[in-house]
Scaffold this motif. Sequence first.
Motif, PDB file in Angstrom:
ATOM      1  N   HIS A   1      39.890  36.814  38.893  1.00  0.00           N
ATOM      2  CA  HIS A   1      41.352  36.685  38.861  1.00  0.00           C
ATOM      3  C   HIS A   1      41.861  36.494  37.436  1.00  0.00           C
ATOM      4  CE1 HIS A   1      40.944  36.122  43.195  1.00  0.00           C
ATOM      5  NE2 HIS A   1      42.236  36.332  43.268  1.00  0.00           N
ATOM      6  N   LEU A   2      41.107  35.781  36.625  1.00  0.00           N
ATOM      7  CA  LEU A   2      41.524  35.529  35.250  1.00  0.00           C
ATOM      8  C   LEU A   2      41.569  36.819  34.441  1.00  0.00           C
ATOM      9  CD1 LEU A   2      42.251  33.119  33.390  1.00  0.00           C
ATOM     10  CD2 LEU A   2      39.854  33.105  32.646  1.00  0.00           C
ATOM     11  N   LEU A   3      40.630  37.735  34.724  1.00  0.00           N
ATOM     12  CA  LEU A   3      40.543  38.980  33.959  1.00  0.00           C
ATOM     13  C   LEU A   3      41.483  40.064  34.474  1.00  0.00           C
ATOM     14  CD1 LEU A   3      36.663  39.212  33.431  1.00  0.00           C
ATOM     15  CD2 LEU A   3      38.391  38.631  31.730  1.00  0.00           C
TER      16      LEU A   3
ATOM     17  N   VAL B   1      25.303  41.621  34.912  1.00  0.00           N
ATOM     18  CA  VAL B   1      24.691  40.342  34.546  1.00  0.00           C
ATOM     19  C   VAL B   1      24.767  39.365  35.710  1.00  0.00           C
ATOM     20  CG1 VAL B   1      24.783  38.393  32.945  1.00  0.00           C
ATOM     21  CG2 VAL B   1      25.262  40.713  32.126  1.00  0.00           C
ATOM     22  N   TYR B   2      25.920  39.353  36.371  1.00  0.00           N
ATOM     23  CA  TYR B   2      26.093  38.471  37.526  1.00  0.00           C
ATOM     24  C   TYR B   2      25.124  38.848  38.645  1.00  0.00           C
ATOM     25  CZ  TYR B   2      28.150  36.648  41.815  1.00  0.00           C
ATOM     26  OH  TYR B   2      28.327  36.047  43.037  1.00  0.00           O
TER      27      TYR B   2
ATOM     28  N   PHE C   1      45.150  44.804  32.677  1.00  0.00           N
ATOM     29  CA  PHE C   1      44.314  45.108  33.842  1.00  0.00           C
ATOM     30  C   PHE C   1      43.131  45.977  33.435  1.00  0.00           C
ATOM     31  CE2 PHE C   1      43.164  48.209  37.097  1.00  0.00           C
ATOM     32  CZ  PHE C   1      42.678  47.366  38.080  1.00  0.00           C
ATOM     33  N   PHE C   2      43.408  47.000  32.617  1.00  0.00           N
ATOM     34  CA  PHE C   2      42.339  47.907  32.189  1.00  0.00           C
ATOM     35  C   PHE C   2      41.293  47.162  31.376  1.00  0.00           C
ATOM     36  CE2 PHE C   2      40.564  50.860  29.048  1.00  0.00           C
ATOM     37  CZ  PHE C   2      39.967  51.770  29.901  1.00  0.00           C
ATOM     38  N   ILE C   3      41.740  46.326  30.450  1.00  0.00           N
ATOM     39  CA  ILE C   3      40.804  45.558  29.619  1.00  0.00           C
ATOM     40  C   ILE C   3      39.993  44.597  30.469  1.00  0.00           C
ATOM     41  CG2 ILE C   3      40.630  43.898  27.728  1.00  0.00           C
ATOM     42  CD1 ILE C   3      43.199  45.136  26.582  1.00  0.00           C
TER      43      ILE C   3
ATOM     44  N   MET D   1      33.437  44.798  34.649  1.00  0.00           N
ATOM     45  CA  MET D   1      32.366  45.736  34.946  1.00  0.00           C
ATOM     46  C   MET D   1      31.145  45.506  34.054  1.00  0.00           C
ATOM     47  SD  MET D   1      33.074  47.594  37.536  1.00  0.00           S
ATOM     48  CE  MET D   1      33.746  46.052  38.181  1.00  0.00           C
ATOM     49  N   LEU D   2      31.396  45.025  32.829  1.00  0.00           N
ATOM     50  CA  LEU D   2      30.280  44.704  31.937  1.00  0.00           C
ATOM     51  C   LEU D   2      29.565  43.426  32.379  1.00  0.00           C
ATOM     52  CD1 LEU D   2      31.880  45.502  28.454  1.00  0.00           C
ATOM     53  CD2 LEU D   2      30.220  46.887  29.718  1.00  0.00           C
TER      54      LEU D   2
END
Length: 315
Positions: free
Chosen positions: A44-46, A83-84, A70-72, A78-79
């Motif tokens: 939500h933060l991103l 990792v998650y 939103f795009f950033i 996605m990066l």
Amino acid sequence: MQLFSKPMGVGEILDQSFQIYRKHFKVLMLLVLILFGPFYFLQHLLLFNLSVVPIFNEDVVYTWMDDDIFFIGFIILMLLLPVYLLAWLPVTIAAPLHVVHAVVEKRPIQLKEILKKSFSPYWKMVGNTFLFGLVIMAIQFGMTLLTMLVVFVFMFLGVSLGAGFYDLDMMGFDSYGLGMIFTVIFIGLYYLLVFSVYVLYSFFMIRFGYFLPPVIFGEERIGLGRSWRLTEGSFWRIFAVYLVIALVCSVIILGIYGVVLLLFQASLLGQLIATLLTMFVLPLALIPYGLIYFDLRVRNEGVDLERAMMTYERN
């Protein structure tokens, strides 16, 4: 019915899943909040511009898809997602698995103990998850090539049949009825292809998907081979369980988002409420994994007989 006193069918696994969810709801929800909460908060933060999104329900049309933030945020998410999946997903799977194990062994379920066990053996779980990911990626690549080949054949046949129907029209024949028949056949073959790809992908996900429990319980260093042996002959039964669970969870989640959107529109409060309510559904999707694993051991490895002999020796 005593749990795992005999191999369970689809209905029994679903029934036991709902019972464990109901009886141990508090512990399961705390585990979900601890293990999944940070990721949902980061999401939500991103993905939301907090300076634009209304906190409460307001008459504001918010088009967050047009914002650069939103795009950033989407790119960053996605990066971080791989990792998650690699570093944290094994722990989130291990936690409900240990809850089911405690139920099987009729031990008290304590949150602190479950969390501690969920991180052990951590690096073996991460390594096996990475190996599982490589295997699935290779299978996906092969399935993609096969699907492209089939689609190419379909297109070739469609063009050839279209040319044939054109020739029939030139010769004075009415090709409308025949064209409709072939159109229906092609649509049916298309849906058959989609279903076949889905089933084939599910087949490998299920056959290799029980690699973690043998590693978590210290039975194997690499669990892919053990998973393949355990799930032999049980694919359709496991597939049916997950299909029902997916349908139930999807209906509940869609209902939650529909009600929240109606009441709170696109406000931040609405998004947080919808996320929190959705997290209530997650344990229901994770519990069957543990139940199926122990049921597979009963079916294929005679763990019920082993447990009975240990009980006899203690008595």
